[in-house]
Design an enzyme around this catalytic site. Structure first.
Site, short mmCIF file in Angstrom:
data_model
loop_
_atom_site.label_atom_id
_atom_site.label_comp_id
_atom_site.label_asym_id
_atom_site.label_seq_id
_atom_site.Cartn_x
_atom_site.Cartn_y
_atom_site.Cartn_z
CB SER A 163 55.82 -30.02 -29.41
OG SER A 163 56.71 -30.44 -30.42
CE LYS A 164 48.71 -29.77 -32.50
NZ LYS A 164 47.54 -29.54 -33.30
#
Ligand code: GLU
Length: 502
Positions: A262-263
């Site tokens: 994920s970011k």
């Protein structure tokens, strides 16, 4: 004649481009170039609530830095613009109307509050509310109202959306280049919103209309869009358009576990997940590959192998080679694990191949800060000797400091190489060096080795204390290269200093 390949990268400008998005852009780029086609950039900014200033500029800068620029897009008109969906607003409503007229879509007047109420009711009964064929005729829609009534309510400015009327009881046979044949039951779909009364289309409508108008031949995108594929295929059918071919790329997974990268993972796990640094609205910074000293070639090479392989053991590929070899059929279905160590390994490989002049500039910045003044030719030779040991430019100073200053201390473990008889040997060596006129690496090496042989002195007895004197530790490139570069005077001065200290 076969159609010209046209593929797109269609990000929504909701923040910095995640590394998964970069991989999508790269695979589109490679596919376009391989087939002599066009790689275009379309900004999908119909959701104004999620718009983030600076994100579009970021995306463009990132693609340019990576060396995979788009052929067509913002600022590069190719006859299919505008390339920002917010600037195409006027185009979409006619297409929504077309679907209403052909019976593929309907108006829904339910207010957000009414829908919330229905959701709550279903939840209370342990069910999930879905807007679909089972209830659409019981809800407030044009499916159960007269044409006049519908028009009256629209004219009166009532809130409405246009929803897709998903066909009932059909089995869709979908094709994905990577995943093969996929069967899908339309009864599992909800009636997605296509158009809102603020005059904006949703992602689904705008995406299909634009892919058609911009003559997209292949849609290559992340696996997270696979659930949208049935609706998208149905929309092409509803419009009577030929659908592009689809290829859904595998997820990029966290280094450990099976979750999607994920970011937020990047800085949490200690590696960047964004190509360029990004300033968050809360004042924090998310690190970027560029600012962390990664080379674009290394990032590209690493990403190309996240979900694709060439079918050989080769690991290092230039962009041109990737273009030649790339093939959607060799993209895997299974998620690809992100390996930060491998990422660094690629950088290490590319770092050492860089031009010495370029690297000398990097090192010059550090020298300047330290007040060290050396001719650029000297710095260039130094980086030539140490670059293979470095992964990042930031390591150059630590790998080469002894070319610029005598060691301030001696590595504790290495000091054991200085034996009781060493001082006497070093004294003799100084005489040999003093008598050597040609101070090139090769000549000093021949001379010193000849002296050692004549006097039956073991290699280690001289070479190890010599390295310790010059470098301060048992590290560094070929010793005679160091001697030749720092010169006779400095070499002898350092040996004397070691004799005094050790
Ligand atoms: N705008 C979508 C995104 O942000 C594009 C998905 C697609 O390629 O269809 O990824």
């Amino acid at each position: 004649m076969p159609k010209q390949v046209r593929v797109r990268f269609a990000p929504s400008p909701t923040g910095p481009l995640h590394i998964g998005g970069v991989r999508t852009a790269l695979f589109n780029y490679l596919f376009a170039k391989k087939h002599g086609g066009v790689f275009y950039l379309r900004i999908e900014d119909t959701d104004q609530n999620r718009f983030v200033p600076g994100a579009e500029e970021y995306i463009i800068e990132a693609l340019n830095w990576l060396g995979i620029p788009f052929d067509e897009g913002i600022g590069k008109e190719g006859g299919f613009g505008p390339y920002r969906q917010s600037e195409r607003k006027a185009i979409y409503s006619a297409y929504a109307d077309e679907l209403i007229n052909s019976g593929w879509a309907y108006y829904a007047f339910d207010t957000p509050e009414a829908l919330d109420e229905l959701r709550k009711q279903d939840e209370a009964e342990g069910k999930t509310f879905i807007y679909n064929h089972t209830n659409r005729e019981k809800l407030d829609t044009s499916l159960v109202l007269s044409k006049e009534e519908v028009q009256k309510r629209i004219d009166a400015g009532e809130h409405y959306v246009i929803r897709f009327k998903t066909p009932v009881g059909e089995t869709l046979h979908l094709k994905d280049i990577i995943r093969g044949d996929i069967k899908f039951e339309t009864n599992l779909l909800d009636d997605k919103v296509l158009f809102k009364s603020d005059g904006m289309p949703t992602y689904h409508l705008a995406n299909i209309v634009d892919d058609h108008l911009m003559e997209t031949t292949h849609v290559i995108r992340g696996e997270e869009w696979l659930p949208s594929l049935p609706l998208h295929e149905l929309l092409y059918k509803a419009f009577g358009w030929e659908a592009p071919q689809f290829a859904h790329l595998p997820l990029i997974l966290k280094p450990v576990g099976n979750g999607k990268l994920s970011k937020r993972d990047g800085d949490k796990l200690g590696f960047p997940v964004f190509p360029l640094e990004w300033k968050n609205p809360d004042g924090t910074t998310s690190s970027g590959y560029r600012e962390n000293g990664f080379l674009p070639e290394a990032v590209i090479n690493f990403l190309a192998l996240l979900g694709w392989n060439s079918g050989t053991d080769q690991e290092l590929f230039t962009l041109d080679e990737l273009v030649q070899l790339f093939d959607l059929e060799r993209v895997h279905k299974a998620g690809a694990k992100f390996d930060p160590e491998k990422n660094k390994w690629f950088n290490h490989q590319y770092f050492g191949r860089q031009n010495n002049e370029v690297l000398a500039k990097e090192l010059s910045h550090v020298l300047l800060e330290k007040g060290i003044n050396k001719p650029v030719e000297y710095i260039t030779e130094v980086v030539g000797l140490v670059k293979e040991r470095a992964t990042f430019a930031s390591e150059l100073w630590d790998l080469s400091d002894y070319f610029f200053q005598a060691p301030a201390s001696y590595d504790e473990k290495a000091v054991k190489n200085w034996k009781p008889e060493t001082a006497e040997l070093m004294e003799q060596l100084i005489t040999v060096l003093n008598n050597t006129l040609d101070f090139s690496s090769a000549n000093v090496e021949t001379t010193v080795k000849a002296w050692m042989e004549e006097n039956s002195i073991g290699m280690g007895k001289v070479m190890q204390p010599l390295r310790l004197s010059l470098v301060g530790a048992m590290k560094g490139p070929h010793l005679f290269d160091i001697i030749a570069l720092i010169g006779k005077e400095e070499t002898i001065a350092r040996i004397r200093k070691a004799m005094e200290t050790l």
